[in-house]
Design a protein around this motif. Structure first.
Motif, PDB file in Angstrom:
ATOM      1  N   ALA A 108       6.435   3.139   2.181  1.00  0.00           N
ATOM      2  CA  ALA A 108       7.395   3.336   1.368  1.00  0.00           C
ATOM      3  C   ALA A 108       8.832   2.865   1.961  1.00  0.00           C
ATOM      4  O   ALA A 108       9.745   2.549   1.260  1.00  0.00           O
ATOM      5  CB  ALA A 108       7.645   4.949   0.994  1.00  0.00           C
ATOM      6  N   VAL A 137       9.988  -1.573   0.658  1.00  0.00           N
ATOM      7  CA  VAL A 137       9.608  -1.651  -0.854  1.00  0.00           C
ATOM      8  C   VAL A 137       9.219  -2.795  -1.355  1.00  0.00           C
ATOM      9  O   VAL A 137       8.127  -2.862  -2.071  1.00  0.00           O
ATOM     10  CB  VAL A 137      10.922  -0.894  -1.567  1.00  0.00           C
ATOM     11  N   LEU A 195       6.049   5.202  -4.818  1.00  0.00           N
ATOM     12  CA  LEU A 195       6.078   4.621  -3.406  1.00  0.00           C
ATOM     13  C   LEU A 195       5.397   5.579  -2.470  1.00  0.00           C
ATOM     14  O   LEU A 195       4.627   5.112  -1.632  1.00  0.00           O
ATOM     15  CB  LEU A 195       7.401   4.331  -3.050  1.00  0.00           C
ATOM     16  N   THR A 228       1.757   5.286  -0.594  1.00  0.00           N
ATOM     17  CA  THR A 228       1.644   5.220   1.160  1.00  0.00           C
ATOM     18  C   THR A 228       0.728   6.339   1.442  1.00  0.00           C
ATOM     19  O   THR A 228      -0.138   6.079   2.417  1.00  0.00           O
ATOM     20  CB  THR A 228       3.165   5.642   1.524  1.00  0.00           C
TER      21      THR A 228
END
Length: 304
Positions: free
Chosen positions: A34, A37, A220, A224
């Motif tokens: 994250a 991005v 995000l 992850t």
């Protein structure tokens, strides 16, 4: 209300099937984070398998908007959690993840939660409007809590040298997804009050913009954690935290009444509490230390 229950079951099947498809795609992709991005978006967007899983999950989201327009949050969200039983089956058959007795116990608790919530149902008024200032304040506080959980997961993994704690990643993404769920409830309110101008009222409200912001951030964090941990840990915790948050915050923010009958209220409360137990039952790590010939070692059941 019966149609809303059926739609909720369809929504959760699509949700969990999408999660499993995403997890399977993530196993073959480069590491993502994250913190990067742009790289994360390029990697995920370039994977046809991941995009397929995302679209299946998005179909579940569209169904969920209809669910929120038909049944109260304290009914729809626990029903959605019942679909986690499918996640365990999918994870074992599609991903080859080993399901522990502790996780099966958690699924049994989810089934109990669903039964109690169904027994508590009665005709009730839906909450369709929320104070914008209150909604923004609640959403902002949730973002702080979610990011705090994410940072804690990162630091814990680095400090202990153990696998990333899937519970923390699941909780972090669940909080942001839950805040996004409040925006979905707002949009569903425009659909439920039948006053016309649904599209115009939706675009003039903060709901769609906050939804994409909060859910994008949750995505995000979730992807992850999903790549680094087991789907059967990260997904249930994320779903439970997100659903519990949506019920608690949404019932207050949108003013949805709870059952007036004491017995039905007790059943609804017990069903809601049972869903919380699932978080406690889920393992906190993908690996656990064991003793091998007197020396500590690690036995892993992590896939991907």
């Amino acid at each position: 209300m019966f149609f809303g229950i059926i739609l909720a079951l369809i929504a959760t099947v699509l949700y969990n099937a999408g999660f499993v498809l995403e997890k399977r795609a993530l196993r073959d992709l480069p590491p993502i984070s994250a913190h990067r991005v742009g790289h994360l978006v390029r990697v995920l967007g370039g994977s046809r398998a991941w995009v397929t899983g995302f679209l299946v999950m998005a179909m579940g989201l569209l169904c969920q908007v209809g669910v929120m327009a038909l049944v109260p949050l304290s009914v729809g969200q626990p029903i959605q959690l019942a679909g986690l039983a499918l996640l365990v089956v999918f994870s074992a058959t599609v991903l080859g993840e080993r399901t522990t007795p502790r996780e099966w116990t958690g699924l049994g608790v989810l089934a109990l939660s669903l039964m109690l919530v169904c027994l508590s149902m009665e005709p009730t008024r839906l909450g369709v409007h929320a104070d914008t200032g209150v909604l923004l304040a609640v959403s902002a506080g949730t973002v702080v809590l979610g990011l705090g959980a994410f940072v804690s997961a990162m630091r814990t993994g680095r400090r202990t040298g153990r696998p990333v704690p899937g519970v923390l990643y699941g909780a972090a993404s669940g909080l942001l997804y839950g805040a996004g769920g409040l925006q979905t409830k707002g949009v569903a309110g425009f659909l439920a009050d039948h006053s016309g101008g649904f599209l115009g009222r939706t675009l003039a409200s903060p709901y769609p913009y906050l939804y994409f912001l909060l859910s994008g951030a949750g995505l995000l964090l979730f992807q992850t954690g999903l790549q680094r941990g087991r789907a059967s840990i990260v997904v249930p915790v994320s779903s439970v935290v997100g659903s519990v948050y949506t019920v608690m915050a949404g019932t207050a923010v949108f003013g949805e009444p709870l059952p007036q009958d004491p017995l039905r209220l007790a059943l609804r409360t017990a069903g809601f509490a049972a869903s919380l137990v699932v978080v406690v039952l889920m393992p906190r790590h993908d690996e656990e230390p064991v003793e091998v010939l007197g020396a500590p070692a690690l036995v892993t059941d992590q896939v991907g």
